[in-house]
Design a protein around this motif. Structure first.
Motif, PDB file in Angstrom:
ATOM      1  N   LEU A 253       1.261  -0.900   0.293  1.00 15.47           N
ATOM      2  CA  LEU A 253      -0.398  -0.193  -0.019  1.00 15.47           C
ATOM      3  C   LEU A 253       1.044   1.314   0.283  1.00 15.47           C
ATOM      4  O   LEU A 253       0.490   2.422  -0.956  1.00 15.47           O
ATOM      5  N   TYR A 254       1.865   1.246   0.651  1.00 14.60           N
ATOM      6  CA  TYR A 254       2.849   2.833   0.811  1.00 14.60           C
ATOM      7  C   TYR A 254       3.610   2.503  -0.728  1.00 14.60           C
ATOM      8  O   TYR A 254       3.635   4.076  -1.093  1.00 14.60           O
ATOM      9  N   LEU A 255       3.641   1.809  -2.181  1.00 16.38           N
ATOM     10  CA  LEU A 255       5.110   2.031  -2.434  1.00 16.38           C
ATOM     11  C   LEU A 255       3.282   2.367  -3.478  1.00 16.38           C
ATOM     12  O   LEU A 255       3.796   3.478  -4.377  1.00 16.38           O
ATOM     13  N   LYS A 256       2.192   2.257  -3.564  1.00 20.34           N
ATOM     14  CA  LYS A 256       1.117   2.373  -4.181  1.00 20.34           C
ATOM     15  C   LYS A 256       1.257   3.604  -3.743  1.00 20.34           C
ATOM     16  O   LYS A 256       0.520   4.295  -5.511  1.00 20.34           O
ATOM     17  N   HIS A 257       0.905   4.120  -3.042  1.00 21.51           N
ATOM     18  CA  HIS A 257       0.522   5.468  -2.343  1.00 21.51           C
ATOM     19  C   HIS A 257       2.144   6.599  -2.441  1.00 21.51           C
ATOM     20  O   HIS A 257       1.656   7.407  -1.899  1.00 21.51           O
ATOM     21  N   ALA A 258       3.076   6.428  -2.747  1.00 22.55           N
ATOM     22  CA  ALA A 258       4.440   6.831  -2.594  1.00 22.55           C
ATOM     23  C   ALA A 258       4.428   7.935  -4.005  1.00 22.55           C
ATOM     24  O   ALA A 258       3.745   8.098  -4.822  1.00 22.55           O
ATOM     25  N   ASN A 259       4.593   9.111  -3.417  1.00 17.34           N
ATOM     26  CA  ASN A 259       4.762  10.200  -4.224  1.00 17.34           C
ATOM     27  C   ASN A 259       6.070  10.164  -5.285  1.00 17.34           C
ATOM     28  O   ASN A 259       5.332  10.605  -6.171  1.00 17.34           O
ATOM     29  N   GLU A 300      -7.756  -0.218   5.388  1.00 17.02           N
ATOM     30  CA  GLU A 300      -8.420   1.052   6.568  1.00 17.02           C
ATOM     31  C   GLU A 300      -7.487   1.920   7.772  1.00 17.02           C
ATOM     32  O   GLU A 300      -7.292   2.692   7.369  1.00 17.02           O
ATOM     33  N   LYS A 301      -6.803   0.294   8.528  1.00 16.58           N
ATOM     34  CA  LYS A 301      -6.109   1.187   9.391  1.00 16.58           C
ATOM     35  C   LYS A 301      -4.430   2.182   8.338  1.00 16.58           C
ATOM     36  O   LYS A 301      -4.205   3.216   8.833  1.00 16.58           O
ATOM     37  N   PHE A 302      -4.426   1.961   7.203  1.00 16.80           N
ATOM     38  CA  PHE A 302      -3.645   2.477   6.529  1.00 16.80           C
ATOM     39  C   PHE A 302      -4.067   3.552   5.894  1.00 16.80           C
ATOM     40  O   PHE A 302      -3.426   5.031   6.228  1.00 16.80           O
ATOM     41  N   THR A 303      -5.444   3.663   6.254  1.00 16.66           N
ATOM     42  CA  THR A 303      -5.996   4.725   5.519  1.00 16.66           C
ATOM     43  C   THR A 303      -6.303   6.405   6.611  1.00 16.66           C
ATOM     44  O   THR A 303      -6.074   7.224   6.578  1.00 16.66           O
ATOM     45  N   ASN A 304      -6.769   5.374   7.720  1.00 17.85           N
ATOM     46  CA  ASN A 304      -6.863   6.441   8.532  1.00 17.85           C
ATOM     47  C   ASN A 304      -5.376   6.764   9.187  1.00 17.85           C
ATOM     48  O   ASN A 304      -5.797   8.265   9.357  1.00 17.85           O
ATOM     49  N   ASP A 305      -4.355   6.351   9.173  1.00 22.35           N
ATOM     50  CA  ASP A 305      -2.937   6.374   9.578  1.00 22.35           C
ATOM     51  C   ASP A 305      -2.549   7.929   8.485  1.00 22.35           C
ATOM     52  O   ASP A 305      -2.019   8.693   8.559  1.00 22.35           O
ATOM     53  N   LYS A 306      -2.510   7.468   7.429  1.00 24.11           N
ATOM     54  CA  LYS A 306      -2.733   7.943   6.037  1.00 24.11           C
ATOM     55  C   LYS A 306      -3.099   9.550   5.645  1.00 24.11           C
ATOM     56  O   LYS A 306      -2.795  11.184   5.847  1.00 24.11           O
ATOM     57  N   ASP A 310      -1.756  13.144   6.279  1.00 22.99           N
ATOM     58  CA  ASP A 310      -1.767  14.472   5.425  1.00 22.99           C
ATOM     59  C   ASP A 310      -2.679  15.743   6.127  1.00 22.99           C
ATOM     60  O   ASP A 310      -2.617  16.389   6.494  1.00 22.99           O
ATOM     61  N   THR A 311      -3.242  15.058   7.764  1.00 19.17           N
ATOM     62  CA  THR A 311      -4.066  16.262   8.152  1.00 19.17           C
ATOM     63  C   THR A 311      -2.670  16.960   8.885  1.00 19.17           C
ATOM     64  O   THR A 311      -2.706  18.011   8.881  1.00 19.17           O
ATOM     65  N   ASN A 363     -10.091  18.141   1.112  1.00 23.77           N
ATOM     66  CA  ASN A 363     -11.623  17.532   1.539  1.00 23.77           C
ATOM     67  C   ASN A 363     -10.845  16.655   3.224  1.00 23.77           C
ATOM     68  O   ASN A 363     -11.299  16.159   3.607  1.00 23.77           O
ATOM     69  N   VAL A 364      -9.394  17.526   3.465  1.00 18.20           N
ATOM     70  CA  VAL A 364      -8.140  16.399   4.946  1.00 18.20           C
ATOM     71  C   VAL A 364      -8.578  17.200   5.935  1.00 18.20           C
ATOM     72  O   VAL A 364      -9.111  16.533   6.608  1.00 18.20           O
ATOM     73  N   VAL A 365      -9.212  18.306   5.652  1.00 25.16           N
ATOM     74  CA  VAL A 365      -9.409  19.188   6.620  1.00 25.16           C
ATOM     75  C   VAL A 365     -10.478  20.736   6.071  1.00 25.16           C
ATOM     76  O   VAL A 365     -11.140  20.489   5.461  1.00 25.16           O
ATOM     77  N   ASP A 366     -11.362  20.631   7.927  1.00 23.88           N
ATOM     78  CA  ASP A 366     -12.319  21.166   7.218  1.00 23.88           C
ATOM     79  C   ASP A 366     -12.086  23.211   8.052  1.00 23.88           C
ATOM     80  O   ASP A 366     -11.943  23.761   8.316  1.00 23.88           O
TER      81      ASP A 366
END
Length: 411
Positions: A253-259, A300-306, A310-311, A363-366
């Motif tokens: 997952l980290y490799l897929k979402h790497a910059n 799910e954990k990866f998404t929450n951590d990311k 990001d926030t 949409n990461v912060v409001d």
């Protein structure tokens, strides 16, 4: 006058010749001293080598009946050539390891145990050398070389099976697989024999245990390995396999979402995912449903951590720009108003507005989070400014000068 002059010339020539001879003698003396010094050094070194050679011969004779494995062959120490003896037992500092203090006073069996327990990195030529117990009754094995960090000691077959299983699990955690070669040491009525096993690829998804592997590639060696896997149950437990799968999912997952995308690393990681999933299902450690559940939890954990990361990053970025804007705003409102102050404030304000727009768009912060951040910074800067003004006001340099009384005698 002519005679006196002639006598003077003769005396000068004699004196020059004497000086030349003295200089020559000094040169000969220096050369002789240098030659004698080198000769003495050579004699000392030769004597030391002779003593060392005699010591080596005595040591080899003392251990002569011990059998060793050297380059897949079994030989007695007494049958080794001086070169073989040096290659087998000399360390990286060109010293015989058997002369070390930990080997002093040991009997042959204790020497064998101490030597076989040495770390394999001590050997100068990196030859894998093993000493054989004279009372060896059961087959043993040792790792000749491996691409992964693994125990190279001579050990029982069951222990080797467990060692390889642990290394197999560790190899799953890194990309690709680790080539490894193992030798079997088998005693029978005709002596000790070294049998080479085919190369094992740890972490390739095919290797599981020694018996199953050898049964398919070298049946003649499979008979020396336990057929049951009870000794491996703690190594290949469901918990261990699940943890290993989760780690591979997370890395993928980290490799897929790497910059910065690394296509080669991504392909290898995708392959690792397929390998571990097939391995877990094939050996009945995890079902397809359990794998799907693991993957879902990891995602799910990866998404929450990311999202949390990001926030945090966005808010830190916003905070820096807002503090800069507020600093220029305070500077603009303090003292004489200048064009430079206005330009700096407007530039900082525009930069913050752009960053804020992008943050909200992600949409990461409001708005509420940004409002709280702005209020916090304003309060902090206001309090800081108030304290600074109070401090300046209380400074002795800011107080009115004290009027001194005239003290003295009037005339």
């Amino acid at each position: 006058m002519i005679i006196a002059c002639t006598i003077f010339i003769i005396n000068t020539e004699d004196h020059t010749q004497i000086n030349d001879k003295l200089a020559l003698l000094e040169e000969v003396k220096g050369t002789s001293y240098e030659f004698i010094t080198h000769l003495e050094d050579d004699l000392v070194k030769t004597n030391e080598r002779e003593i060392e050679k005699e010591s080596e011969q005595n040591l080899q004779q003392k251990l002569g009946n011990i059998e060793v494995i050297l380059r897949d062959e079994v030989k007695k120490v007494s049958d080794l050539t001086p070169e073989e003896f040096q290659g087998a037992f000399y360390d990286k500092h060109n010293r015989n390891v058997l002369n070390n203090k930990e080997f002093q006073g040991l009997d042959p069996k204790e020497t064998i145990d101490a030597f076989n327990n040495l770390n394999d990195k001590w050997n100068a030529q990196m030859d894998i050398v093993k000493m054989i117990h004279p009372d060896m009754k059961e087959p043993q094995a040792y790792v000749v070389w491996s691409e992964t960090n693994i125990d190279h000691r001579l050990m029982k077959i069951k222990d080797m099976d467990m060692t390889l299983a642990k290394a197999n699990i560790d190899s799953f955690k890194t990309p690709g697989y680790d080539k490894t070669r193992v030798n079997f040491v088998v005693p029978d009525e005709n002596g000790i024999h070294v049998k080479r096993a085919d190369r094992i690829d740890l972490g390739d998804g095919m290797y599981h245990n020694l018996h199953d592997y050898l049964k398919s590639v070298q049946p003649s060696l499979a008979k020396y390995v336990p057929q049951t896997n009870n000794h491996l149950k703690d190594i290949y437990s469901k918990e261990v396999i699940s943890t290993t799968v989760e780690r591979i999912y997370k890395e993928n997952l980290y490799l897929k979402h790497a910059n910065v995308k690394d296509e080669l690393a991504m392909d290898v990681s995708d392959s690792d995912v397929q390998v571990i999933e097939h391995y877990a299902i094939h050996h009945n450690y995890l079902s397809k449903g359990e794998l799907d559940s693991l993957k879902s939890n990891v995602y799910e954990k990866f998404t929450n951590d990311k999202e949390q990361m990001d926030t945090t990053n966005i808010m830190v970025h916003l905070k820096g720009h807002y503090e800069k804007y507020q600093s220029h705003l305070q500077a603009e409102n303090k003292g004489e108003l200048t064009e430079e102050k206005v330009v700096n404030r407007m530039k900082a304000e525009n930069q913050y507005t752009d960053v804020k727009y992008l943050a909200l768009k992600s949409n990461v912060v409001d708005e509420r989070m940004i409002d709280r951040m702005e209020s916090s910074i304003k309060d902090c800067m206001t309090n800081s400014s108030t304290k600074k003004e109070a401090k300046e006001k209380d400074s002795p340099f800011q107080k009115s000068p004290i009027q001194q009384k005239n003290i003295g005698l009037s005339m």
